[in-house]
Design a protein around this motif. Structure first.
Motif, PDB file in Angstrom:
ATOM      1  N   PRO A   1       3.240  31.983 -38.372  1.00  0.00           N
ATOM      2  CA  PRO A   1       3.223  30.522 -38.280  1.00  0.00           C
ATOM      3  C   PRO A   1       4.205  30.011 -37.238  1.00  0.00           C
ATOM      4  O   PRO A   1       5.402  29.957 -37.471  1.00  0.00           O
ATOM      5  CB  PRO A   1       3.638  30.075 -39.683  1.00  0.00           C
ATOM      6  N   TYR A   2       3.701  29.690 -36.079  1.00  0.00           N
ATOM      7  CA  TYR A   2       4.565  29.071 -35.074  1.00  0.00           C
ATOM      8  C   TYR A   2       3.834  27.866 -34.502  1.00  0.00           C
ATOM      9  O   TYR A   2       2.612  27.911 -34.320  1.00  0.00           O
ATOM     10  CB  TYR A   2       4.928  30.079 -33.978  1.00  0.00           C
ATOM     11  N   PRO A   3       4.553  26.794 -34.244  1.00  0.00           N
ATOM     12  CA  PRO A   3       3.880  25.609 -33.701  1.00  0.00           C
ATOM     13  C   PRO A   3       3.338  25.937 -32.313  1.00  0.00           C
ATOM     14  O   PRO A   3       3.996  26.608 -31.519  1.00  0.00           O
ATOM     15  CB  PRO A   3       4.995  24.563 -33.623  1.00  0.00           C
TER      16      PRO A   3
ATOM     17  N   TRP B   1      -3.000  26.961 -37.098  1.00  0.00           N
ATOM     18  CA  TRP B   1      -2.009  27.395 -38.068  1.00  0.00           C
ATOM     19  C   TRP B   1      -2.643  28.468 -38.919  1.00  0.00           C
ATOM     20  O   TRP B   1      -3.836  28.419 -39.162  1.00  0.00           O
ATOM     21  CB  TRP B   1      -1.622  26.189 -38.932  1.00  0.00           C
TER      22      TRP B   1
ATOM     23  N   LEU C   1       6.149  25.473 -46.041  1.00  0.00           N
ATOM     24  CA  LEU C   1       5.066  26.217 -45.391  1.00  0.00           C
ATOM     25  C   LEU C   1       3.774  26.122 -46.187  1.00  0.00           C
ATOM     26  O   LEU C   1       2.691  26.005 -45.627  1.00  0.00           O
ATOM     27  CB  LEU C   1       5.442  27.697 -45.261  1.00  0.00           C
TER      28      LEU C   1
ATOM     29  N   THR D   1       2.600  22.118 -44.616  1.00  0.00           N
ATOM     30  CA  THR D   1       1.904  22.414 -43.361  1.00  0.00           C
ATOM     31  C   THR D   1       0.377  22.381 -43.462  1.00  0.00           C
ATOM     32  O   THR D   1      -0.267  21.984 -42.501  1.00  0.00           O
ATOM     33  CB  THR D   1       2.333  23.775 -42.771  1.00  0.00           C
TER      34      THR D   1
ATOM     35  N   TYR E   1      -1.871  20.568 -40.438  1.00  0.00           N
ATOM     36  CA  TYR E   1      -2.948  21.180 -39.666  1.00  0.00           C
ATOM     37  C   TYR E   1      -4.105  21.359 -40.625  1.00  0.00           C
ATOM     38  O   TYR E   1      -4.265  22.402 -41.232  1.00  0.00           O
ATOM     39  CB  TYR E   1      -2.497  22.559 -39.148  1.00  0.00           C
TER      40      TYR E   1
END
Lengths: 237, 473, 174
Positions: free
Chosen positions: B153-155, B161, C74, C78, C82
């Motif tokens: 998980p990295y922008p 994602w 996370l 998140t 997204y």
């Protein structure tokens, strides 16, 4: 991505098993439309054929009273697809129009989705797909040619859906029933495949889905497939 | 009617089993240091020959991996519907092996079982290297391995994602956590011995140990803090190791594939891992003991206790296997019934009977003390356990994929040289890492043994002279 | 405190060491000026020293909370940033979120224990420090810092408990 004015489409297909002759024209049409490679006899015998739609065939009885039972099976575009949550990179997801979308360039090839699908309609590019010479001339520019290591499957010819939606929007109208025809639906000689919007209760697929002959494959698993099969009489071949 | 005559009083001289136990009481600290350091510094030609062979196997496996990446996954034996085969099987196997290290060093430390003292470092090293080998497989089996970093998980500017609902993502974080955890645990308990090695070596070894010892001297404050940290580690790493194999089992159990979709998978896999890992540990200890002449430190009592643990783990595995099997067999669901038939009376039957024999026979053998305390017998028995457990993984991963809901989709599987080479690569890689480790790091945790020695004295109870352990720490 | 001298005494047995330490207390040498170095951990109060207070547990708890929050972020936040829908499940479900949060909490506990203990011990410390190599061969060393005029008395006390060596510590580059 196009949306309809009030409510989204839910694209669905009806397969009329009483009309299907097992001629496999749909299989060939799908290969041609979607740049599906041919695996070759040896690989296909080992279970590595690449057909996005395939005619399942079962033999019943002993010679000379043998019967063939067959049905075309393609990705059922399940509403509650067991293949979608397991992909670690979101290469497959559920789009608002009811399609189980496969993003080729996102797939890293874990093949987890292949294990999740109970219909086993997901095919994997075991090698780099090759198109022997004249076939390269007929590749469809609307569809990506996939490389090795990628899962692929029937998309209900999403490129044709998009083209119709874009043209219709340019003309300021909704797509008509029967205007969107995936390659297999367009090709089927006896007209055993019908495609349309399940959310439109007047469309042909909605009416046929309400028929007495309707059933869905592996319904008991709760996958909510978007493909409805019709069967009433005997298929005597 | 025979006459009863009381035995003569037992003195240390005529008490063979006590003699073994208290062997170390006779030794000075510096003798123990040298006994552990000498095999590290000197290696015979057999060692180097084996290292070269293993290195060759590893290189061959790397070549096979490169071949796989270049030509595609098709060079392995996978097909539709058997999408996962030997790579995932071996992955589960290595994760299983890794569990024993934590059992020994963390669980037994908490239970204050003294017999764990000489084997904790070997066990933790086994965990760390098994995890490294296991961690290769999620990369090897990828269709497009060069894009593996999309699971991190990295922008990014694609606004993409990873999917945290996928068990493969849980695998990624869990194995990473366990690897870091066991590596740090291994290192933390190693620091005082690095100081000992630093004080007794020269040259490149001195520089290496000096760096790794981090300036350890052994003040009371340092010992106190180290003990505290090890205590916290021991407690913290237990939920980790229980969760890692449960998460790996959920790779299978969350799908609706028949015979995979079973709630018993998580505890079944964990218990199987403990069984397989402890057996592997016993195998390794027998080999290292004779190879490095550590007979003084790894004695019959240790193998006896370890053998009993393996036996108990085996009985637990049998219980969980049966609990899963009886519910599937009784339920008679069509696909499950077909799969069970394949396994018990069909094409897979030879593998199934191999699995059951190789897993159950050792349980019966380990009942006998003779088997547990004779190194050669223990070696054969525990190797048999791991043959059985590997076969079990093969049957679970590959066997259960061959049948599914629509008979048109049934398939078979044949392994290819690529898969076998890569599997062999990790076995050779593990052995190679382990052998190199044994020459660079003191294999036996010297400070823990000396700490254990502080506890033991001989005490007279009636006619017997018994070693008694003091309750310290 | 510049004119203090450091003496190292090596003992063979823990009883000798404990008694020597007691006598050194009686000479007036405070606790901070005495350090005991051993190759084996002796139980807490066996040598008559006080027990040290650690911040390690608090570091670990802080790390655990940090890991928990990161895991929650996370797995719960998140997916909403997204957003992608997958069949049959909401974007955030309890079981996957629980697994991810749990694993990150444990990872944070482990890492913060390790880094915390290193920080508390001031490791790594590579410089000269008073030490003696025979410590790892089983001797117990007592390091005493005292004013020069006490030196004779200290030597006397230590020798009366059978110290095998008294003198300057080896200042090793550790």
């Amino acid at each position: 991505m196009s949306h309809s004015a009030e409510v989204n489409h839910r694209w669905a297909m009806v397969v009329d098993l009483d009309r299907c002759t097992g001629c496999q024209a749909c299989v060939v049409a799908c290969h041609a439309e979607n740049n599906v490679p041919v695996a070759g006899e040896k690989q296909a015998a080992y279970g590595r054929w690449m057909h996005w739609i395939i005619i399942h065939r079962y033999w019943e009885g002993e010679y000379p009273n043998v019967k063939a039972r067959f049905m075309p099976v393609m990705c059922q575009q399940c509403g509650e697809a067991p293949c979608e949550p397991v992909c670690p990179v979101f290469a497959t997801y559920h789009n608002p129009e009811g399609l189980n979308a496969q993003i080729y360039n996102r797939c890293i090839g874990t093949r987890f989705c292949g294990n999740g699908c109970p219909y086993k309609v997901r095919t994997f590019n075991w090698f780099r797909p090759e198109f022997p010479e004249p076939l390269t001339e007929q590749l469809n520019p609307d569809v990506t040619v996939r490389s090795r290591g990628i899962i692929e499957k029937c998309t209900f010819c999403v490129q044709r859906i998009r083209r119709v939606e874009i043209e219709a929007r340019a003309q300021g109208r909704e797509p008509q029933d029967g205007e969107v025809q995936p390659a297999c639906v367009q090709t089927c000689p006896p007209g055993a495949l019908i495609f349309g919007d399940l959310n439109d209760s007047n469309s042909q697929v909605s009416q046929l889905a309400r028929s007495r002959r309707a059933f869905r494959l592996l319904d008991e698993l709760g996958t909510d497939p978007g493909v409805v099969y019709l069967k009433g009489g005997e298929t005597d071949v | 009617m025979s006459e009863f005559r009381p035995e003569p009083s037992i003195e240390p001289e005529n008490a063979p089993e006590f003699e073994e136990r208290l062997l170390l009481l006779e030794r000075e600290d510096w003798e123990i240091n040298q006994a552990v350091l000498q095999p590290m510094l000197k290696s015979g030609w057999v060692f180097w020959v084996v290292v070269i062979l293993l290195g060759a196997l590893v290189l061959w496996g790397l070549y096979a991996w490169g071949y796989l990446v270049y030509w595609g996954i098709g060079v392995s034996g996978k097909n539709r519907p058997v999408y996962w085969t030997l790579f995932i099987t071996t992955f589960v196997f290595w994760i299983g092996i890794s569990h024993a290290g934590t059992m020994i060093s963390a669980v037994l430390r908490l239970l204050k079982a003294d017999w764990r003292r000489p084997i904790t470092r070997g066990a933790e090293a086994m965990t760390a290297f098994a995890l490294m080998m296991a961690g290769l497989y999620p990369l090897i089996h990828l269709g497009r391995v060069w894009k593996f970093y999309w699971m991190i998980p990295y922008p990014n500017n694609r606004f993409m994602w990873p999917n945290f609902q996928s068990p493969l993502m849980w695998d990624l974080v869990a194995i990473f956590t366990y690897l870091i955890g066991s590596g740090l645990y291994l290192f933390l308990a190693l620091i005082p011995d690095m100081a000992m090695a630093r004080d007794h070596t020269e040259g490149w070894r001195y520089r290496l140990y000096r760096t790794l010892a981090l300036g350890w001297r052994g003040t009371e404050a340092e010992w106190h803090k180290l003990h505290r940290a090890l205590a916290i580690f021991s407690v913290a790493i237990i939920p980790i190791f229980l969760s890692v194999h449960s998460i790996v089992s959920w790779d299978f159990a969350v799908t609706i594939q028949p015979r995979w979709h079973s709630t018993i998978f998580a505890p079944y896999f964990v218990v199987g891992a403990i069984y397989s890992g402890l057996a592997a540990l016993a195998t390794i200890l027998v080999i290292v003991r004779s190879g490095m002449k550590l007979q003084e430190f790894l004695r019959a009592e240790h193998f006896n206790a370890l053998g009993k643990l393996v036996m108990v783990a085996g009985m637990a595995w049998t219980y969980f296997w049966f609990a899963g099997f009886i519910t599937e067999w009784y339920g008679n669901e069509p696909v499950v019934r077909e799969l069970i038939h394949e396994e018990v009376a069909g094409k897979l039957a030879p593998l199934f009977y191999l699995q059951m024999t190789a897993n159950l026979l050792p349980i019966g053998l380990l009942v006998f003390k003779k088997v547990r305390t004779t190194p050669a017998l223990l070696l054969v028995t525990t190797l048999l356990v791991n043959v059985g457990m590997f076969t079990e993984r093969v049957l679970i991963v590959i066997g259960n994929l061959e049948r599914n809901h629509l008979p048109f989709n049934w398939g078979t599987y044949r392994p290819t040289w690529v898969e076998l080479s890569i599997v062999g690569m990790t076995f050779a890689g593990f052995a190679l890492l382990y052998m190199l480790f044994s020459r660079i790091v003191p294999y036996v945790p010297v400070w823990e043994i000396k700490e254990g020695r502080l506890r033991y004295t001989l005490r007279r109870i009636g006619r017997l002279l018994i070693p008694t352990a003091a309750e310290i720490e | 405190m510049n004119n203090t001298i450091t003496l190292l005494a090596l003992f063979e047995k823990s009883t000798q060491t404990a008694e020597a330490i007691d006598d050194l207390y009686n000479l007036g040498i405070p606790d901070e000026n005495m350090t005991v170095i051993t190759g084996v951990p002796y139980p807490e109060r066996s040598l008559g020293r006080h027990r040290e207070w650690l911040t390690l547990p608090y570091i670990v708890m802080g790390g655990a909370v940090g890991g928990l929050l990161f895991g929650l972020f996370l797995s719960v936040i998140t997916p909403h940033l997204y957003r992608l829908d997958v069949g049959g499940h909401p974007p955030v479900g309890f079981p996957p979120a629980a697994v991810i949060t749990f694993v990150f909490t444990m990872l944070a506990i482990i890492v913060s224990t390790f880094l915390g203990v290193l920080w508390e011990m001031d490791f790594p410390r590579f410089g000269t420090a008073p030490y003696h190599r025979l410590v790892t061969d089983g001797r117990l060393a007592v390091l005493v810092e005292c004013l020069p005029d006490l030196e004779q008395k200290v030597r006397q006390v230590v020798n009366s408990h059978q110290a095998s060596y008294v003198g300057e510590p080896e200042r090793l580059v550790l």
